[in-house]
Write a protein that holds these residues in place. Structure first.
Motif, PDB file in Angstrom:
ATOM      1  N   ARG A  37       6.495  82.680  38.098  1.00  0.00           N
ATOM      2  CA  ARG A  37       6.501  81.298  38.575  1.00  0.00           C
ATOM      3  C   ARG A  37       5.088  80.787  38.819  1.00  0.00           C
ATOM      4  O   ARG A  37       4.708  79.708  38.361  1.00  0.00           O
ATOM      5  N   GLU A  38       4.282  81.582  39.557  1.00  0.00           N
ATOM      6  CA  GLU A  38       2.939  81.142  39.908  1.00  0.00           C
ATOM      7  C   GLU A  38       2.039  81.103  38.668  1.00  0.00           C
ATOM      8  O   GLU A  38       1.167  80.252  38.546  1.00  0.00           O
ATOM      9  N   TRP A  39       2.262  82.042  37.734  1.00  0.00           N
ATOM     10  CA  TRP A  39       1.481  82.019  36.503  1.00  0.00           C
ATOM     11  C   TRP A  39       1.767  80.752  35.703  1.00  0.00           C
ATOM     12  O   TRP A  39       0.877  80.132  35.110  1.00  0.00           O
ATOM     13  N   HIS A  40       3.036  80.365  35.720  1.00  0.00           N
ATOM     14  CA  HIS A  40       3.430  79.145  35.022  1.00  0.00           C
ATOM     15  C   HIS A  40       2.679  77.933  35.601  1.00  0.00           C
ATOM     16  O   HIS A  40       2.153  77.091  34.868  1.00  0.00           O
ATOM     17  N   GLU A  41       2.623  77.857  36.935  1.00  0.00           N
ATOM     18  CA  GLU A  41       1.898  76.755  37.603  1.00  0.00           C
ATOM     19  C   GLU A  41       0.422  76.791  37.230  1.00  0.00           C
ATOM     20  O   GLU A  41      -0.187  75.770  36.925  1.00  0.00           O
ATOM     21  N   TYR A  42      -0.162  78.002  37.290  1.00  0.00           N
ATOM     22  CA  TYR A  42      -1.583  78.153  36.969  1.00  0.00           C
ATOM     23  C   TYR A  42      -1.835  77.738  35.507  1.00  0.00           C
ATOM     24  O   TYR A  42      -2.783  77.010  35.207  1.00  0.00           O
ATOM     25  N   SER A  43      -0.954  78.189  34.601  1.00  0.00           N
ATOM     26  CA  SER A  43      -1.117  77.864  33.174  1.00  0.00           C
ATOM     27  C   SER A  43      -1.073  76.359  32.947  1.00  0.00           C
ATOM     28  O   SER A  43      -1.832  75.810  32.162  1.00  0.00           O
ATOM     29  N   LYS A  44      -0.152  75.726  33.656  1.00  0.00           N
ATOM     30  CA  LYS A  44       0.073  74.306  33.455  1.00  0.00           C
ATOM     31  C   LYS A  44      -1.100  73.474  33.982  1.00  0.00           C
ATOM     32  O   LYS A  44      -1.532  72.520  33.346  1.00  0.00           O
ATOM     33  N   LEU A  78       5.146  91.802  31.494  1.00  0.00           N
ATOM     34  CA  LEU A  78       5.191  90.390  31.080  1.00  0.00           C
ATOM     35  C   LEU A  78       4.303  90.221  29.834  1.00  0.00           C
ATOM     36  O   LEU A  78       3.210  89.661  29.898  1.00  0.00           O
ATOM     37  N   THR A  79       4.794  90.707  28.696  1.00  0.00           N
ATOM     38  CA  THR A  79       3.926  90.834  27.522  1.00  0.00           C
ATOM     39  C   THR A  79       3.433  89.494  26.963  1.00  0.00           C
ATOM     40  O   THR A  79       2.317  89.416  26.468  1.00  0.00           O
ATOM     41  N   ASP A  80       4.240  88.436  27.070  1.00  0.00           N
ATOM     42  CA  ASP A  80       3.779  87.125  26.576  1.00  0.00           C
ATOM     43  C   ASP A  80       2.593  86.630  27.396  1.00  0.00           C
ATOM     44  O   ASP A  80       1.624  86.081  26.853  1.00  0.00           O
ATOM     45  N   VAL A  81       2.687  86.816  28.712  1.00  0.00           N
ATOM     46  CA  VAL A  81       1.598  86.413  29.598  1.00  0.00           C
ATOM     47  C   VAL A  81       0.345  87.230  29.271  1.00  0.00           C
ATOM     48  O   VAL A  81      -0.763  86.690  29.141  1.00  0.00           O
ATOM     49  N   VAL A  82       0.515  88.528  29.104  1.00  0.00           N
ATOM     50  CA  VAL A  82      -0.635  89.411  28.829  1.00  0.00           C
ATOM     51  C   VAL A  82      -1.312  88.989  27.523  1.00  0.00           C
ATOM     52  O   VAL A  82      -2.553  88.977  27.429  1.00  0.00           O
ATOM     53  N   GLU A  83      -0.532  88.628  26.516  1.00  0.00           N
ATOM     54  CA  GLU A  83      -1.123  88.198  25.244  1.00  0.00           C
ATOM     55  C   GLU A  83      -2.038  86.982  25.437  1.00  0.00           C
ATOM     56  O   GLU A  83      -3.151  86.938  24.926  1.00  0.00           O
ATOM     57  N   GLN A  84      -1.530  86.021  26.201  1.00  0.00           N
ATOM     58  CA  GLN A  84      -2.337  84.823  26.506  1.00  0.00           C
ATOM     59  C   GLN A  84      -3.621  85.230  27.239  1.00  0.00           C
ATOM     60  O   GLN A  84      -4.713  84.721  26.948  1.00  0.00           O
ATOM     61  N   GLN A  85      -3.495  86.156  28.167  1.00  0.00           N
ATOM     62  CA  GLN A  85      -4.644  86.588  28.973  1.00  0.00           C
ATOM     63  C   GLN A  85      -5.666  87.346  28.117  1.00  0.00           C
ATOM     64  O   GLN A  85      -6.879  87.120  28.220  1.00  0.00           O
ATOM     65  N   LEU A  86      -5.174  88.247  27.249  1.00  0.00           N
ATOM     66  CA  LEU A  86      -6.086  89.029  26.392  1.00  0.00           C
ATOM     67  C   LEU A  86      -6.896  88.118  25.478  1.00  0.00           C
ATOM     68  O   LEU A  86      -8.100  88.319  25.286  1.00  0.00           O
ATOM     69  N   LYS A  87      -6.217  87.108  24.916  1.00  0.00           N
ATOM     70  CA  LYS A  87      -6.914  86.179  24.004  1.00  0.00           C
ATOM     71  C   LYS A  87      -8.024  85.446  24.739  1.00  0.00           C
ATOM     72  O   LYS A  87      -9.129  85.286  24.223  1.00  0.00           O
ATOM     73  N   HIS A  88      -7.715  84.992  25.938  1.00  0.00           N
ATOM     74  CA  HIS A  88      -8.749  84.292  26.704  1.00  0.00           C
ATOM     75  C   HIS A  88      -9.929  85.221  26.999  1.00  0.00           C
ATOM     76  O   HIS A  88     -11.088  84.852  26.795  1.00  0.00           O
ATOM     77  N   ILE A  89      -9.641  86.421  27.470  1.00  0.00           N
ATOM     78  CA  ILE A  89     -10.712  87.345  27.880  1.00  0.00           C
ATOM     79  C   ILE A  89     -11.647  87.644  26.707  1.00  0.00           C
ATOM     80  O   ILE A  89     -12.878  87.648  26.851  1.00  0.00           O
TER      81      ILE A  89
END
Ligand SMILES: *[C@@H]1O[C@H](CO)[C@@H](O)[C@H](O)[C@H]1NC(C)=O
Ligand SMILES: *[C@@H]1O[C@H](CO)[C@@H](O)[C@H](O)[C@H]1NC(C)=O
Ligand SMILES: *[C@@H]1O[C@H](CO)[C@@H](O)[C@H](O)[C@H]1NC(C)=O
Ligand SMILES: *[C@@H]1O[C@H](CO)[C@@H](O)[C@H](O)[C@H]1NC(C)=O
Ligand SMILES: *[C@@H]1O[C@H](CO)[C@@H](O)[C@H](O)[C@H]1NC(C)=O
Ligand SMILES: *[C@@H]1O[C@H](CO)[C@@H](O)[C@H](O)[C@H]1NC(C)=O
Ligand SMILES: *[C@@H]1O[C@H](CO)[C@@H](O)[C@H](O)[C@H]1NC(C)=O
Ligand SMILES: *[C@@H]1O[C@H](CO)[C@@H](O)[C@H](O)[C@H]1NC(C)=O
Length: 530
Positions: A54-61, A99-110
Motif C-alpha cells: 500500500r505505502e509503496w503504491h502511494e510512494y510510486s504515485k 514482491l517481485t514486480d516492485v523489486v524489478e522497478q527498484q532494480l531498474k531505478h538503482i
C-alpha cells in the motif's frame, strides 16, 4: 568516579582474558530452535506485506524516484541527496516479501542512478547506513538463492558495482589529519565540509562517534565482496580511536559523542546508548559476529563487553520504587547521569540479546530482556500505543536531572502511575523497540514478543481514522496522535515493515544464524554462514 573507573577496568581485563565460548567456532547459532512449520501462513505476515504494498503504491504515485514521500500533500522531498532513498532503503524488504514486480522497478531505478554526483552536500552516515547498507543487502539476499529471483542478472550485479562506486566517491572524507571520517562533503569537488563543535569556548573540527564507528560492518562486507581492501583499512583506522578513547570516558567503555577530527581525541563525555553513540556500540559485536576470524574483531568484542558491563554497573537504572523497569541513561557533556533515555537507545535490548546469545552470557541476555520489556512498557502505557521520542524518570532519591521536574505536579503524577514521564511526546516511525522485540522473539522463541509487535502494528494503524494510516505523529498521548506529520521516512520501508514482517514469518527467513543486520535493518550474509 576515577576510582570506580579503575576497578571496572580491572574487572573488564579479567573478563576479556577468559576464553570466549565461541572463539574458534565460526558457526555459533543464536536463534531459538523453532519446531518445523512455525509461523507457516501466519496472516499477520500477510497484513504487514499489504502495508508495504500500500505505502509503496502511494510512494510510486506521488514521489518515485525521489527520496521520500510527503503523504499529506501527495508530494515528495529530496532530502537524502536525490538518489531515491526510499527505493534503495526499501528494496531488500520487498525482496524478502517476494514482491517481485516492485523489486524489478527498484532494480531498474538503482542501475540508472549516478551515485558519484549530487546537487546537495552529502552526509557520510546516511550514505553508509541507508544507501550502502541497502545495496549490499539487496545483493546478498538475491544472490543467496533463498528468495524468488526472476530478475535481470545485469541489474543484480549493478547493486554491487553501484555500492563500490558510491563508497569510492565518498572516500575523501577519510582525508582528515587523524583519519577519522568527516561527516559531510561536496561530491563534485571531493571537498570535505568541516562541522564544528564548541566546547569550553573553543571550536573544534568534529565528527560524532556513531558517524565514525558505524561504517565498519558495511565496509568489511564491501571489501569481502569486491576484494578491495581499502574500505576495510579506512574503517579500521577510524575504529582504533574509538576503542582506545582519549581522554578516558566518564565511565569505562561509555564514550562520548563528539570527537576532534584533527587529533582523534574525544571532546565531550556524553556517553550512553542514545543517538550519536548508538550504532558504534551496536557494530562492535555485530562485526565480530560477521567475521570472528578477522584480526581486529577480538578487540571490538572486548570493547563491547566492557561497554556492556560498565552500562550494567553505572547507567542501567530503575526509576524510584520501580525495580521492574530498567532504562539505560544518557550522560551529559560532562559525564553526569541524566536519568533520561531516547527511543534510539531502545535498540540496546536486541543488541544485548544478540551478543549475550552469541557469547553465551546469560547475564547480558537478562539485561537485554529487561531493557526490551521496559521499552515495550513505554509503548504499552500511552493513549496511542506508540512510544515517545524521549523519556526521563526520578532516580533512587526521587530526584530528576532537570531540577524543574522535581516540583512539577503533572510529571510527578504521571511518574507515580507509570514509573517514567515524557520529555518529547512525538513518534517518528521509530523502529528500535520493534527491532529489540524481534530479536527477543527469534532468540528466546517466546510468542509474547510476537504479541507485542502485533499490538504496535495495530497501534500504527489507528491514524487510519485520519485517512493516512501508519503516519508519524506529534503526541503519543493525544487521541489519534495529535497532528500527523507530512513525512514517510525511508526507514519506514527499510526497518519498521521489515522487523514487523520478520516477526510473523517463518523463523528461517533471514535467520540470525546466517545474516547480520546493519543499523538500518539491512541484513548481509555472514562471511561464513552456518
Ligand atoms: C512538490 O514538491 C516540489 C519539490 O519540493 C515543489 O517544487 C512543488 O512545488 C511541490 N508541489 C506541490 C503541489 O506542492
Ligand atoms: C560543490 O562545489 C562546487 C564547486 O565549488 C560548487 O559549484 C557547488 O555549488 C558545490 N555544491 C554544493 C551543494 O554546495
Ligand atoms: C579545521 O579545518 C579547517 C579547514 O580544513 C582548517 O583551516 C582549520 O585549521 C581546522 N581547525 C583546527 C582547529 O584544526
Ligand atoms: C572543558 O572543561 C572541563 C572543566 O574544566 C574539562 O574537564 C574538560 O576537559 C574541558 N573539555 C575540553 C574538550 O577541553
Ligand atoms: C559542564 O562543565 C562546564 C565546565 O565546568 C560547565 O560550564 C557546563 O555548564 C557543564 N555542562 C552541563 C550540562 O552541566
Ligand atoms: C498493553 O499490553 C497488553 C498485554 O499485552 C495488551 O492487552 C494491551 O492492548 C496493550 N495496550 C496498548 C495500549 O498497547
Ligand atoms: C510540567 O511539565 C509539563 C510537561 O513537560 C509542562 O507542559 C508544564 O508546563 C510543566 N509545569 C510547570 C508548572 O512547570
Ligand atoms: C487497519 O484499520 C482498518 C480500518 O479500521 C481495518 O480495516 C484494518 O483491518 C486494520 N489493519 C490491521 C492490520 O489491523
Amino acid at each position: 568516579m576515577v576510582g570506580v573507573s579503575h576497578i571496572l577496568l580491572a574487572l573488564a581485563a579479567v573478563t576479556s582474558a577468559a576464553p570466549s565460548a565461541s572463539s574458534g567456532s565460526t558457526c555459533k547459532k543464536v536463534q531459538h530452535d523453532f519446531p518445523k512449520g512455525t509461523n507457516k501462513n501466519d496472516p499477520r505476515a500477510e497484513a504487514v506485506k499489504q502495508a508495504y504494498a500500500r505505502e509503496w503504491h502511494e510512494y510510486s504515485k506521488y514521489a518515485f524516484p525521489n527520496d521520500e514521500l510527503l503523504p499529506l500533500t501527495h508530494n515528495y522531498t529530496d532530502d537524502l541527496f536525490g538518489w531515491g532513498a526510499s527505493v534503495v532503503d526499501g528494496i531488500d524488504t520487498a525482496i524478502i516479501m517476494g514482491l517481485t514486480d516492485v523489486v524489478e522497478q527498484q532494480l531498474k531505478h538503482i542501475a540508472s542512478v549516478d551515485f558519484t554526483k549530487s546537487p546537495d552536500i552529502v552526509n557520510f552516515f546516511d550514505i553508509n547506513i541507508r544507501y550502502l547498507g541497502g545495496l549490499l543487502s539487496a545483493y546478498d539476499l538475491i544472490k543467496s538463492g533463498r528468495f524468488p529471483n526472476p530478475y535481470d542478472e545485469k541489474l543484480v550485479e549493478a547493486l554491487l558495482s553501484q555500492a563500490k562506486s558510491l563508497a569510492t566517491a565518498i572516500s575523501p572524507v577519510f582525508d582528515t589529519a587523524s583519519g577519522l571520517p568527516a561527516s559531510t562533503m561536496n561530491l563534485s569537488t571531493g571537498e570535505i565540509m568541516k562541522s564544528t563543535t564548541a566546547v569550553n569556548g573553543t571550536k573544534y573540527n568534529s565528527t560524532n562517534t556513531a558517524q565514525a564507528g558505524t561504517m565498519i560492518l558495511e565496509y568489511y562486507r564491501l571489501s569481502d565482496l569486491t576484494g578491495d581492501e581499502s574500505f576495510r583499512k579506512n574503517a579500521q583506522k577510524a575504529e582504533k580511536y574509538l576503542i582506545n578513547p582519549q581522554p578516558a570516558p566518564a565511565f569505562p567503555g561509555l564514550v562520548g559523542t563528539e570527537l576532534n577530527t584533527e587529533t582523534g581525541k574525544f571532546i565531550t563525555l556524553d556517553g550512553g546508548w542514545e543517538a550519536g553513540v548508538d550504532s558504534f556500540i551496536e557494530y562492535l559485536i555485530k562485526t565480530y559476529i560477521y567475521d570472528p576470524e578477522d584480526d581486529m574483531v577480538e578487540q571490538l568484542k572486548d570493547f563491547w563487553i566492557l561497554t556492556v558491563e560498565s552500562s550494567k554497573e553505572n547507567i542501567a537504572l530503575s526509576p524510584y520504587k520501580r525495580p521492574e523497569l530498567t532504562f539505560l541513561s544518557q550522560l551529559d557533556e560532562n559525564g553526569t547521569i541524566m536519568w533520561s533515555m531516547d527511543d534510539y537507545a531502545c535498540f540496546a535490548g536486541g543488541n544485548l540479546l544478540l551478543g549475550g546469545a552469541y557469547l553465551d552470557r546469560p547475564d547480558i541476555s537478562e539485561l537485554g530482556v529487561k531493557v526490551t520489556d521496559s521499552c515495550h512498557w513505554l509503548y504499552n502505557t500511552t493513549v496511542t500505543g506508540l512510544g515517545p521520542s524521549t523519556i526521563a524518570w526520578y532516580n533512587e532519591h526521587n530526584r530528576a536531572y532537570d531540577k524543574s521536574y522535581n516540583k512539577n505536579a503533572t510529571l510527578r503524577s504521571y511518574a507515580a502511575k507509570y514509573g517514567y514521564f515524557i520529555e518529547d511526546p512525538s513518534y517518528r516511525s521509530y523502529p528500535e523497540p520493534l527491532e529489540s522485540i524481534w530479536y527477543a522473539y527469534r532468540i528466546t522463541g517466546d510468542t509474547r514478543w510476537q504479541d507485542y509487535n502485533w499490538e504496535i502494528f495495530q497501534a500504527l494503524n489507528t491514524t487510519r481514522s485520519k485517512s493516512v494510516p501508519y503516519a508519524e505523529i506529534t503526541d503519543v498521548n493525544a487521541p489519534y496522535g495529535g497532528d500527523l506529520v507530512n513525512y514517510v521516512s525511508s526507514f519506514y520501508f527499510a526497518e519498521v515493515l521489515k522487523y514487523l514482517y520478520l516477526t510473523f514469518t517463518e523463523p528461517d527467513v533471514v535467520s540470525l544464524d546466517d545474516f547480520v543486520f546493519n543499523t538500518e535493518c539491512h541484513p548481509v550474509l555472514k562471511k561464513k554462514a552456518c
